[in-house]
Design an enzyme around this catalytic site. Structure first.
Site, PDB file in Angstrom:
ATOM      1  N   HIS A 154      -2.590   6.598   3.934  1.00 14.23           N
ATOM      2  CA  HIS A 154      -1.179   6.722   4.287  1.00 14.23           C
ATOM      3  C   HIS A 154      -0.592   7.949   3.589  1.00 14.23           C
ATOM      4  CE1 HIS A 154      -1.477   2.644   5.832  1.00 14.23           C
ATOM      5  NE2 HIS A 154      -1.956   2.255   4.664  1.00 14.23           N
ATOM      6  N   ASN A 169       2.479  -2.600   8.471  1.00 15.21           N
ATOM      7  CA  ASN A 169       3.349  -3.182   7.454  1.00 15.21           C
ATOM      8  C   ASN A 169       3.829  -2.127   6.461  1.00 15.21           C
ATOM      9  OD1 ASN A 169       3.382  -5.911   8.301  1.00 15.21           O
ATOM     10  ND2 ASN A 169       1.347  -6.216   7.451  1.00 15.21           N
ATOM     11  N   ALA A 211       0.811  -1.214   0.000  1.00 11.49           N
ATOM     12  CA  ALA A 211       0.000   0.000   0.000  1.00 11.49           C
ATOM     13  C   ALA A 211       0.847   1.267   0.000  1.00 11.49           C
ATOM     14  CB  ALA A 211      -0.921  -0.005   1.214  1.00 11.49           C
TER      15      ALA A 211
END
Length: 276
Positions: free
Chosen positions: A227, A197, A129
């Site tokens: 993010h 992660n 991601a």
């Protein structure tokens, strides 16, 4: 170690360690057919359930325990972090390639890099991601002053994390965006092993876990994992934001993760690779 389809007499045999919300999507994408790749085996804790989930594939692979993946050329790890070493160590010790989804667990077991080096194995971390990993890696060829990631998620997706439990945070009482963690990537990997992660991969690509700053924000207004990465370097300054649609089965993970794993596998058998 680089594989190209025209240099091999057979496809790369891919083994999946785990068949949860990420694993089943990877299995379906591989089953759809990628020249040079073969879904050879799946390891799962509940093997009967795994067989049932795989029954709809065109070519269902055999299902067994982790030892069954010992004949695979590459193993895709998609396990709970507590089981990470159980597949990582034997895979790397025999000189095979390990593709890692639980990047936070890798930060807690960095000795595995030495094991890979000694045994001729290789660890691959898909972008997952993260937006802008190529730019971050390139920037780190020059001086980098700072790298920070802000991860914004719904409170429900953070439930049960060690940091939440240890600090008795009532996620149901969060009514507005709230910063619930500030620290480094290695600290975040311990505080939120199932949620960070992205931060762990960013740390490995950039300045390392001790110099990568992380903030985790619980926001009841969001329905996606967001993010934002900010980089200050001599060669570039940039901010990258990505909004990931959560996996319907597991909101801690996003729908981009299995696709990133398959894109990584596809690169290994492609005669051309785009990006660093």
């Amino acid at each position: 170690m680089h594989f190209a389809p025209y240099a091999r007499s057979r496809p790369l045999r891919i083994g999946l360690a785990g068949l949860g919300s990420i694993g089943i999507q990877v299995a379906r994408l591989l089953d759809a057919g990628i020249p040079g790749l073969e879904l050879a085996a799946v390891a799962a804790g509940d093997q009967d359930r795994a067989r049932a989930r795989l029954a709809g594939l065109a070519n269902p692979p055999p299902v067994g325990d982790l030892a069954m993946l010992g004949e695979c050329d590459m193993v895709v790890e998609m396990l709970p972090s507590r089981l990470f070493v159980d597949i990582a160590r034997p895979t790397l010790a025999r000189g095979a390639t390990l593709i890692v989804a639980s990047v936070g667990a890798l930060l807690s077991n960095m000795e595995l890099i030495d094991l890979a080096r000694a045994g001729g194995g290789r660890i691959l971390v898909p972008s997952g991601a993260i937006l802008g990993l190529d730019a971050i890696k390139a920037a780190c060829e020059s001086r980098v002053a700072s790298i920070r990631i802000d991860t914004r998620k719904s409170p429900a997706s953070l439930a049960g994390a060690p940091h939440i439990v240890a600090n008795a945070i009532d996620i149901h009482a969060i009514a507005a965006p709230t910063v619930i963690f500030t620290g480094t990537a290695d600290e975040a990997a311990i505080a939120f092993p199932a949620n960070t992660n992205v931060a762990a991969a960013l740390a490995l690509a950039g300045l390392g876990p001790a110099r990568t700053d992380v903030r985790v924000i619980a926001d009841p207004a969001v329905d996606r994992n967001i993010h934002t990465i900010t980089v200050e370097a001599d060669s570039a300054r940039f901010t990258a934001t990505i909004e990931i649609v959560p996996n319907a089965e597991n909101p801690r993970s996003g729908q981009l993760t299995p696709r990133s794993i398959v894109a990584c596998l596809r690169d290994l058998v492609s005669p051309i690779r785009i990006g660093s």
